[in-house]
Design a protein around this motif. Sequence first.
Motif, PDB file in Angstrom:
ATOM      1  N   PRO A 165       0.842  -1.203   0.000  1.00  0.00           N
ATOM      2  CA  PRO A 165       0.000   0.000   0.000  1.00  0.00           C
ATOM      3  C   PRO A 165       0.870   1.243   0.000  1.00  0.00           C
ATOM      4  O   PRO A 165       2.024   1.196   0.453  1.00  0.00           O
ATOM      5  N   PRO A 166       0.369   2.374  -0.495  1.00  0.00           N
ATOM      6  CA  PRO A 166       1.180   3.599  -0.599  1.00  0.00           C
ATOM      7  C   PRO A 166       1.839   4.021   0.715  1.00  0.00           C
ATOM      8  O   PRO A 166       2.945   4.562   0.697  1.00  0.00           O
ATOM      9  N   SER A 167       1.187   3.782   1.848  1.00  0.00           N
ATOM     10  CA  SER A 167       1.739   4.213   3.129  1.00  0.00           C
ATOM     11  C   SER A 167       2.985   3.436   3.535  1.00  0.00           C
ATOM     12  O   SER A 167       3.711   3.850   4.435  1.00  0.00           O
ATOM     13  N   GLU A 168       3.246   2.304   2.867  1.00  0.00           N
ATOM     14  CA  GLU A 168       4.432   1.502   3.186  1.00  0.00           C
ATOM     15  C   GLU A 168       5.406   1.424   2.015  1.00  0.00           C
ATOM     16  O   GLU A 168       6.523   0.962   2.174  1.00  0.00           O
ATOM     17  N   ARG A 169       5.000   1.854   0.876  1.00  0.00           N
ATOM     18  CA  ARG A 169       5.815   1.722  -0.326  1.00  0.00           C
ATOM     19  C   ARG A 169       6.977   2.716  -0.313  1.00  0.00           C
ATOM     20  O   ARG A 169       6.915   3.754   0.350  1.00  0.00           O
ATOM     21  N   VAL A 170       8.041   2.400  -1.045  1.00  0.00           N
ATOM     22  CA  VAL A 170       9.130   3.359  -1.220  1.00  0.00           C
ATOM     23  C   VAL A 170       8.573   4.598  -1.917  1.00  0.00           C
ATOM     24  O   VAL A 170       7.971   4.506  -2.983  1.00  0.00           O
ATOM     25  N   ASN A 171       8.766   5.738  -1.288  1.00  0.00           N
ATOM     26  CA  ASN A 171       8.277   7.004  -1.820  1.00  0.00           C
ATOM     27  C   ASN A 171       9.483   7.843  -2.211  1.00  0.00           C
ATOM     28  O   ASN A 171      10.218   8.327  -1.349  1.00  0.00           O
ATOM     29  N   GLY A 172       9.712   7.983  -3.511  1.00  0.00           N
ATOM     30  CA  GLY A 172      10.886   8.696  -3.982  1.00  0.00           C
ATOM     31  C   GLY A 172      10.977  10.114  -3.456  1.00  0.00           C
ATOM     32  O   GLY A 172      12.069  10.584  -3.110  1.00  0.00           O
ATOM     33  N   ILE A 173       9.847  10.799  -3.376  1.00  0.00           N
ATOM     34  CA  ILE A 173       9.846  12.183  -2.883  1.00  0.00           C
ATOM     35  C   ILE A 173      10.272  12.227  -1.417  1.00  0.00           C
ATOM     36  O   ILE A 173      11.055  13.094  -1.013  1.00  0.00           O
ATOM     37  N   TYR A 174       9.794  11.289  -0.606  1.00  0.00           N
ATOM     38  CA  TYR A 174      10.200  11.228   0.801  1.00  0.00           C
ATOM     39  C   TYR A 174      11.707  11.005   0.924  1.00  0.00           C
ATOM     40  O   TYR A 174      12.381  11.617   1.761  1.00  0.00           O
TER      41      TYR A 174
END
Length: 284
Positions: A165-174
């Motif tokens: 889910p998005p809340s656990e996925r690698v977030n490039g911006i973060y």
Amino acid sequence: MRSILSKQTKSSFDTIPQSIATSSILPYISSNDWLNFRLVSRSCYQIVHGMNVANTSDTIATVDGECSESEALWRLALVREYQFDESEEDEEMFHQCIKPNLSYNENTAFLSTENLFTAPNSFISWKNWRKIDLIIHEQRNDLGSMDMSREDFFIEPKTKGSRLPPSERVNGIYFLRACLMWKRIEAWFDDESKSGTLGRYIKETFVPGKPLDPNPRGRIRGAKSAAFKAVYSFYCGQNIPHLEPDDVNFRPFLGLFGGFQGKQKLIMHKVTNHPLIWAFYVLM
């Protein structure tokens, strides 16, 4: 018969116009399928990576300018898998990435602020984010259904992170924000006009970052760990020895994110506590 079918398959793929493949076919399958598709023929390789491509051991770059269609394809992968902003107008943002340290250990960090760079195209950017993704989620085991009759029972290991889910996925911006945050903190450490000699002492207590998935078994549904994974990859804590009070020598407290030291107690906030996540947002 197999060779005949293989030739027919290659021939049929070779006749697909690049614009149709990149706009109407490939966007509906996974990026892993794109990598398999490019192996069918040279034409398919050019569809995925652009015309007049040059392949080296480390990079795939376009000669004589970027192919806008293949560039758009890998931008889609960055948006879909690593949560880049689809409405972002600055093309360079999609090329921003961090090269992971594949030989990290207790003395060297998984990610370093020095390894932030601008890739020549979105594919090279995606390639580095994918490496980060695969290493962080190496132990993930909750992504397949236990019902063998379901279509998603088997999930190829290299697609694990993108299925979160998005809340656990690698977030490039973060990750890019975390990199800039740590870069500012490091600059403060190294600037004696701002931190005096204290900055150097604090910097020596920092523990190199590690790839960590705090929810490897997926027991916590809806876990919000995307920002944590980004921050923890650069530095994962401080190692501060307890020093007895000294009436002669000044011994400042070295906990960067707060805490106190008194007599027999040493209390400090660590990377896993809220103040660091708070700093992550405030500094950005």
